[in-house]
Scaffold this motif. Structure first.
Motif, PDB file in Angstrom:
ATOM      1  N   HIS A   1       5.908   3.528   0.084  1.00 14.72           N
ATOM      2  CA  HIS A   1       5.790   3.594  -1.368  1.00 14.72           C
ATOM      3  C   HIS A   1       5.979   2.189  -1.911  1.00 14.72           C
ATOM      4  N   ASP A   2       4.919   1.625  -2.495  1.00 14.04           N
ATOM      5  CA  ASP A   2       4.996   0.288  -3.077  1.00 14.04           C
ATOM      6  C   ASP A   2       5.793   0.331  -4.377  1.00 14.04           C
ATOM      7  N   PRO A   3       6.924  -0.386  -4.439  1.00 11.72           N
ATOM      8  CA  PRO A   3       7.636  -0.470  -5.716  1.00 11.72           C
ATOM      9  C   PRO A   3       6.763  -1.185  -6.746  1.00 11.72           C
ATOM     10  N   ASP A   4       6.658  -0.613  -7.932  1.00 14.98           N
ATOM     11  CA  ASP A   4       5.754  -1.191  -8.929  1.00 14.98           C
ATOM     12  C   ASP A   4       6.164  -2.593  -9.342  1.00 14.98           C
ATOM     13  N   ARG A   5       7.443  -2.923  -9.294  1.00 17.20           N
ATOM     14  CA  ARG A   5       7.865  -4.280  -9.680  1.00 17.20           C
ATOM     15  C   ARG A   5       7.352  -5.319  -8.687  1.00 17.20           C
ATOM     16  N   LEU A   6       7.249  -4.927  -7.418  1.00 16.10           N
ATOM     17  CA  LEU A   6       6.688  -5.844  -6.424  1.00 16.10           C
ATOM     18  C   LEU A   6       5.163  -5.829  -6.463  1.00 16.10           C
ATOM     19  N   SER A   7       4.583  -4.649  -6.407  1.00 16.97           N
ATOM     20  CA  SER A   7       3.125  -4.570  -6.267  1.00 16.97           C
ATOM     21  C   SER A   7       2.381  -4.961  -7.537  1.00 16.97           C
ATOM     22  N   ARG A   8       2.705  -4.319  -8.630  1.00 11.04           N
ATOM     23  CA  ARG A   8       1.990  -4.635  -9.871  1.00 11.04           C
ATOM     24  C   ARG A   8       2.641  -5.783 -10.628  1.00 11.04           C
TER      25      ARG A   8
ATOM     26  N   MET B   1      -0.614   6.137   1.694  1.00  4.60           N
ATOM     27  CA  MET B   1      -0.896   7.103   0.651  1.00  4.60           C
ATOM     28  C   MET B   1      -2.191   6.687  -0.024  1.00  4.60           C
ATOM     29  N   PHE B   2      -2.874   7.641  -0.635  1.00  2.00           N
ATOM     30  CA  PHE B   2      -4.131   7.339  -1.323  1.00  2.00           C
ATOM     31  C   PHE B   2      -3.898   6.284  -2.404  1.00  2.00           C
ATOM     32  N   LEU B   3      -2.851   6.469  -3.201  1.00  2.00           N
ATOM     33  CA  LEU B   3      -2.517   5.489  -4.233  1.00  2.00           C
ATOM     34  C   LEU B   3      -1.474   4.537  -3.656  1.00  2.00           C
ATOM     35  N   ASN B   4      -1.941   3.381  -3.193  1.00  2.00           N
ATOM     36  CA  ASN B   4      -1.042   2.406  -2.581  1.00  2.00           C
ATOM     37  C   ASN B   4      -1.291   1.019  -3.160  1.00  2.00           C
ATOM     38  N   ARG B   5      -0.413   0.113  -2.777  1.00  2.00           N
ATOM     39  CA  ARG B   5      -0.445  -1.262  -3.262  1.00  2.00           C
ATOM     40  C   ARG B   5      -0.422  -1.288  -4.795  1.00  2.00           C
TER      41      ARG B   5
ATOM     42  N   LEU C   1      -2.149   0.174  -6.876  1.00  2.00           N
ATOM     43  CA  LEU C   1      -2.510   1.463  -7.467  1.00  2.00           C
ATOM     44  C   LEU C   1      -1.375   2.492  -7.339  1.00  2.00           C
ATOM     45  N   GLY C   2      -0.288   2.102  -6.666  1.00  2.00           N
ATOM     46  CA  GLY C   2       0.836   3.015  -6.489  1.00  2.00           C
ATOM     47  C   GLY C   2       1.454   3.401  -7.822  1.00  2.00           C
ATOM     48  N   ARG C   3       2.141   4.507  -7.821  1.00  2.00           N
ATOM     49  CA  ARG C   3       2.743   5.012  -9.051  1.00  2.00           C
ATOM     50  C   ARG C   3       4.214   4.650  -9.131  1.00  2.00           C
ATOM     51  N   SER C   4       4.648   4.372 -10.321  1.00  2.00           N
ATOM     52  CA  SER C   4       6.062   4.120 -10.578  1.00  2.00           C
ATOM     53  C   SER C   4       6.824   5.430 -10.486  1.00  2.00           C
TER      54      SER C   4
END
Length: 133
Positions: A31-38, A60-64, A66-69
């Motif tokens: 799970h990409d943390p949104d603070r790191l990824s986005r 996961m389908f939504l990764n990097r 595009l991952g969800r917070s």
């Protein structure tokens, strides 16, 4: 001033051979943390650490970016029903892709997921690394 995240710092230690993790028998999604990824565009150092641990990663389908917070602990206090729905969506994303474990490098995401989740198991990246070095 150069800022280095914990995931980048540890990934560099692994790449330099200063930290040598033992392989673990685990299949999981990251799970990409949104603070790191986005927030700063960092998605790969955590994956490098996970790879060094020998984890079989199922994205996961939504990764990097595009991952969800997951909303965070404060949101969990004020809107736990919303956070529960967000965590449920992340769990279902992992399950649809064939994973029953989610790894995250974010303490706040780990807290929220383990508080509101329950369909899959969770691992904190740094705790997993600590247990296997």
């Amino acid at each position: 001033v150069q800022v280095i995240t914990a995931t980048t710092f540890v990934a560099d230690l692994v790449a330099d051979g200063k930290l040598q993790p033992k392989a673990v028998e685990l299949t999981a999604s990251y799970h990409d943390p949104d603070r790191l990824s986005r927030g700063i565009g960092e998605t790969e150092p955590a994956r490098e650490i996970i790879k060094a641990l020998g984890v079989n990663v199922i994205e996961m389908f939504l990764n990097r970016n595009l991952g969800r917070s997951c909303g965070g602990p404060v949101m969990d206090v004020y809107a736990p029903d919303v956070v529960k729905k967000i965590v449920d969506v992340r769990e279902q994303d992992a399950i649809r892709m064939g994973s029953n474990c989610i790894i995250t490098a974010s303490p706040s995401d780990y807290y929220v997921m383990t508080t509101e989740g329950g369909t899959v198991s969770y691992q904190d990246l740094f705790a997993l690394l600590d247990a296997n070095c």
